[in-house]
Scaffold this motif. Structure first.
Motif, PDB file in Angstrom:
ATOM      1  N   ARG A 165       0.846  -1.184   0.000  1.00 21.24           N
ATOM      2  CA  ARG A 165       0.000   0.000   0.000  1.00 21.24           C
ATOM      3  C   ARG A 165       0.885   1.239   0.000  1.00 21.24           C
ATOM      4  O   ARG A 165       1.744   1.399   0.875  1.00 21.24           O
ATOM      5  CB  ARG A 165      -0.917   0.004   1.222  1.00 21.24           C
ATOM      6  N   LEU A 166       0.678   2.110  -0.991  1.00 24.76           N
ATOM      7  CA  LEU A 166       1.458   3.346  -1.093  1.00 24.76           C
ATOM      8  C   LEU A 166       0.749   4.390  -0.238  1.00 24.76           C
ATOM      9  O   LEU A 166       0.013   5.238  -0.737  1.00 24.76           O
ATOM     10  CB  LEU A 166       1.561   3.781  -2.555  1.00 24.76           C
ATOM     11  N   GLU A 167       0.988   4.309   1.071  1.00 22.65           N
ATOM     12  CA  GLU A 167       0.115   4.968   2.035  1.00 22.65           C
ATOM     13  C   GLU A 167       0.626   6.316   2.500  1.00 22.65           C
ATOM     14  O   GLU A 167      -0.110   7.308   2.517  1.00 22.65           O
ATOM     15  CB  GLU A 167      -0.074   4.036   3.241  1.00 22.65           C
ATOM     16  N   ILE A 168       1.882   6.391   2.894  1.00 13.99           N
ATOM     17  CA  ILE A 168       2.401   7.586   3.552  1.00 13.99           C
ATOM     18  C   ILE A 168       3.202   8.426   2.562  1.00 13.99           C
ATOM     19  O   ILE A 168       3.999   7.907   1.782  1.00 13.99           O
ATOM     20  CB  ILE A 168       3.270   7.196   4.760  1.00 13.99           C
ATOM     21  N   ASP A 169       2.973   9.746   2.605  1.00 16.57           N
ATOM     22  CA  ASP A 169       3.663  10.701   1.719  1.00 16.57           C
ATOM     23  C   ASP A 169       3.532  10.303   0.250  1.00 16.57           C
ATOM     24  O   ASP A 169       4.477  10.465  -0.546  1.00 16.57           O
ATOM     25  CB  ASP A 169       5.150  10.798   2.084  1.00 16.57           C
ATOM     26  N   PHE A 170       2.369   9.803  -0.114  1.00 16.56           N
ATOM     27  CA  PHE A 170       2.166   9.376  -1.507  1.00 16.56           C
ATOM     28  C   PHE A 170       2.029  10.595  -2.409  1.00 16.56           C
ATOM     29  O   PHE A 170       1.234  11.507  -2.150  1.00 16.56           O
ATOM     30  CB  PHE A 170       0.908   8.516  -1.608  1.00 16.56           C
ATOM     31  N   THR A 171       2.831  10.609  -3.463  1.00 22.78           N
ATOM     32  CA  THR A 171       2.768  11.685  -4.452  1.00 22.78           C
ATOM     33  C   THR A 171       2.860  11.083  -5.844  1.00 22.78           C
ATOM     34  O   THR A 171       3.786  10.322  -6.125  1.00 22.78           O
ATOM     35  CB  THR A 171       3.919  12.694  -4.266  1.00 22.78           C
ATOM     36  N   GLN A 172       1.901  11.419  -6.682  1.00 18.51           N
ATOM     37  CA  GLN A 172       1.948  10.985  -8.077  1.00 18.51           C
ATOM     38  C   GLN A 172       2.307  12.173  -8.942  1.00 18.51           C
ATOM     39  O   GLN A 172       1.626  13.214  -8.898  1.00 18.51           O
ATOM     40  CB  GLN A 172       0.613  10.395  -8.516  1.00 18.51           C
TER      41      GLN A 172
END
Length: 318
Positions: A165-172
């Motif tokens: 899961r790309l949960e914390i501080d996720f930036t696209q």
């Protein structure tokens, strides 16, 4: 009385059994002297005695064989060939376009197969079905009794073995919609001519912060340096293994991707044991059966078995 012999018989054809459920050891059935179109046996004692054919297969069923003008019966008529493979399909509830999501060898000693659907969209209700296959002969689908509604939050990246899961501080970052083109400048023309190819795929980059569950539970106050390094190594190895993956967003966007240019960077000079990870991705196909099979994302399925106790209740061995 003859020493060494019993009037009760032995094995399948004995006149008594060692449990209150005689079908617990049933492994052979012979029928004859008749014309049959269906044969149904179950250990479920709650079934009505009314002569009504079952509409589907249930866990407590032993046999539900449907004959079709020959001696073969079941969900597959394959001219004497045994079942060699099982396929698992999915469709949106109320529609009829099935998507193949799993395919694996059938093994006689197992009667439970579990499949994880890594391309399911959040908020969508699905029907699932499995289909037996014998060589090149495909049987009829056995549709799930109840539809399944998928619910999850967040962004995930998965393959057949791992799920993060790309949960914390996720930036696209910016998403580029790529389409090949060429420009021609004819000598006798005032304007150039543009020629476009059939390509239409996305590329981009993502940044996120992988941290252990222990650190999340502590609110970031306790850092296990070794555990954080092991998690980071696991994530970077996963992203850099050269295998296709699924990028799944709870907004319904799902992509089959390849990842490259994997980087890890310390959060700051005072947090050298916590690294953010950045990677680039390239969309490599649509979410369809052809792509899933081509890139190796058809589920292999996990195996287990079940049997019955002397009361006819299911005993699981997963």
């Amino acid at each position: 009385m003859i020493v060494g012999y019993s009037a009760y018989g032995e094995d399948l054809f004995s006149t008594v059994w060692d449990t209150s459920l005689p079908t617990s050891q049933l492994d052979e059935l012979m029928v004859g002297a008749g014309i049959y179109d269906e044969l149904y046996i179950s250990v479920d004692t709650t079934i009505s005695k009314a002569n009504v054919r079952p509409g589907r297969w249930y866990l407590k069923n032993i046999i539900n064989a449907k004959f079709q003008n020959d001696l073969e019966a079941g969900t597959l008529d394959a001219n004497g060939h045994v079942i060699t493979m099982l396929q698992v399909y999915r469709r949106e509830h109320g529609r009829n376009d099935w998507l193949l999501i799993g395919q694996f060898d059938y093994e006689f000693e197992y009667n439970v197969y579990s499949v994880v659907d890594i391309t399911a969209k959040n908020g969508v209700t699905y029907d699932y079905a499995f289909v037996p296959v014998s060589d090149s002969v495909v049987g009829e689908e056995n549709v799930s009794e109840y539809p399944v509604t998928v619910k999850y939050n967040g962004v995930f990246i998965s393959d057949l073995e791992k799920n993060y899961r790309l949960e914390i501080d996720f930036t696209q970052g910016d998403v580029t919609h790529n389409k090949n083109s060429s420009v021609m400048t004819p000598l006798n023309g005032e304007f150039p001519v543009m020629i476009f190819g059939n390509q239409d795929y996305r590329t981009g980059n993502i940044t996120f912060l992988p941290v252990t569950e222990k650190q999340i539970q502590s609110g970031g106050t306790k850092i296990d340096k070794g555990a954080e390094r092991e998690l980071r190594d696991s994530v970077t190895s996963f992203l850099n293994n050269g295998q296709a993956k699924v990028l799944r967003n709870d907004n319904g966007d799902i992509m089959i991707i390849a990842t490259n240019n994997v980087k890890s960077s310390p959060k700051s000079s005072t947090l050298m044991d916590i690294h953010g990870i950045t990677f680039d991705y390239t969309e490599i196909g649509k979410v369809d059966s052809g792509t899933l099979g081509r890139v190796g994302l058809l589920s292999h399925g996990s195996r287990g078995s079940y049997t019955y106790d002397e009361n006819g209740d299911v005993i699981w061995d997963i």
